[in-house]
Design an enzyme around this catalytic site. Structure first.
Site, PDB file in Angstrom:
ATOM      1  N   ASP A 110       0.842  -1.246  -0.109  1.00  0.00           N
ATOM      2  CA  ASP A 110       0.166  -0.167  -0.016  1.00  0.00           C
ATOM      3  C   ASP A 110       0.791   1.248   0.013  1.00  0.00           C
ATOM      4  O   ASP A 110       0.609   1.973  -0.755  1.00  0.00           O
ATOM      5  CB  ASP A 110      -1.111  -0.141   1.086  1.00  0.00           C
ATOM      6  N   ASP A 130      -1.187   8.189   5.400  1.00  0.00           N
ATOM      7  CA  ASP A 130      -2.207   7.125   5.239  1.00  0.00           C
ATOM      8  C   ASP A 130      -2.751   6.855   6.480  1.00  0.00           C
ATOM      9  O   ASP A 130      -2.177   5.958   7.112  1.00  0.00           O
ATOM     10  CB  ASP A 130      -1.981   5.874   4.495  1.00  0.00           C
TER      11      ASP A 130
END
Length: 258
Positions: A110, A130
């Site tokens: 990710d 994030d």
């Protein structure tokens, strides 16, 4: 059309792309034991409800921070869509960027996907925040190289630890405290102040230290489920981009198709 699967520690997000536009998305709890057949029962029904057919999907890509989930998603792609899936970071979908860290192989998919998408969408040096199960802070230089970052407990993990390790503290919802005061008058308010404003201070403090170390102006891009919530109460973020990881998958898939 492209079906992208972003496998996080908490949820798997499926997104259906036409070019770079997301036409539909669905979310399911991450469970490495979930079989390809179980995914198919759920996903094929949702495709139909949105007006799509399995034949519309001609390419599938998977990005996963839970490696055990990859096999069953591969079965889903092969058995129900007749497609050999691309696995982000592996043959056919290599990262194509410099991972300037000590152990590149240990970097979560990710975070690399966020780096790829952020560099394509925004100029200059970047810091990507994030908000997931963990909150990650990633430094991306102006060339698109990944330079390293920070991993901090996600706000829900922090709250779970606080409630789980104490005898009398109640479960609370994560939201902005109703008062601007940071001196709480009851237990619930005090917890919420500590969790919410404490987390805002963590974000601002860590990004400030990263900017100082980078030594050049760096734009801050936030993504993940709670990015919008925190954006309302800090002027730290230059952009909130909820689809950054999915966009990274789409970019890799487009590159592979050339």
């Amino acid at each position: 059309m492209l079906l992208a699967a972003d496998v996080g520690n908490t949820n798997v997000v499926f997104a259906l792309f036409e070019g770079r536009e997301i036409k539909a998305r669905w979310r399911i709890a991450t469970d490495p034991r979930r079989t390809g057949d179980e995914y198919a029962v759920w996903l094929l029904q949702l495709l139909k409800l949105e007006g799509f057919a399995r034949e519309d999907i001609t390419q599938i890509i998977v990005g996963a921070v839970v490696p055990r989930a990859i096999h069953n998603l591969t079965v889903l792609a092969q058995k129900y869509f007749g497609v050999e899936p691309l696995i982000a970071g592996q043959a056919g979908a290599e990262w194509g960027i410099v991972l300037d860290v000590d152990q590149p192989s240990s970097l979560g998919a990710d975070r690399v996907l966020n780096t790829i998408a952020a560099h394509e969408k925004y100029d200059g040096d970047l810091i990507v925040v994030d908000f997931g199960t963990a909150t990650t802070f990633d430094a991306v230089d102006f060339t698109g190289a990944y330079k390293g970052g920070i991993i901090a407990p996600g706000i829900n993990l922090s709250l779970d630890a606080l409630v789980g390790k104490t005898a009398m503290l109640p479960r609370i919802a994560i939201e902005k405290p109703s008062s601007d005061s940071v001196i709480g008058r009851n237990t619930e308010d005090q917890m919420l102040i500590g969790v919410f404003w404490g987390y805002v201070s963590l974000i601002e403090g860590l990004v400030g230290r990263m900017r100082k170390e980078i030594g050049r102006p760096a734009r801050v891009v936030s993504t993940g489920g709670l990015a919008i919530l925190f954006d309302e109460y800090t002027d730290l973020f230059d952009a909130v981009d909820s689809d950054l990881t999915l966009d990274g998958l789409a970019i890799l898939a487009q590159r592979a198709a050339r």
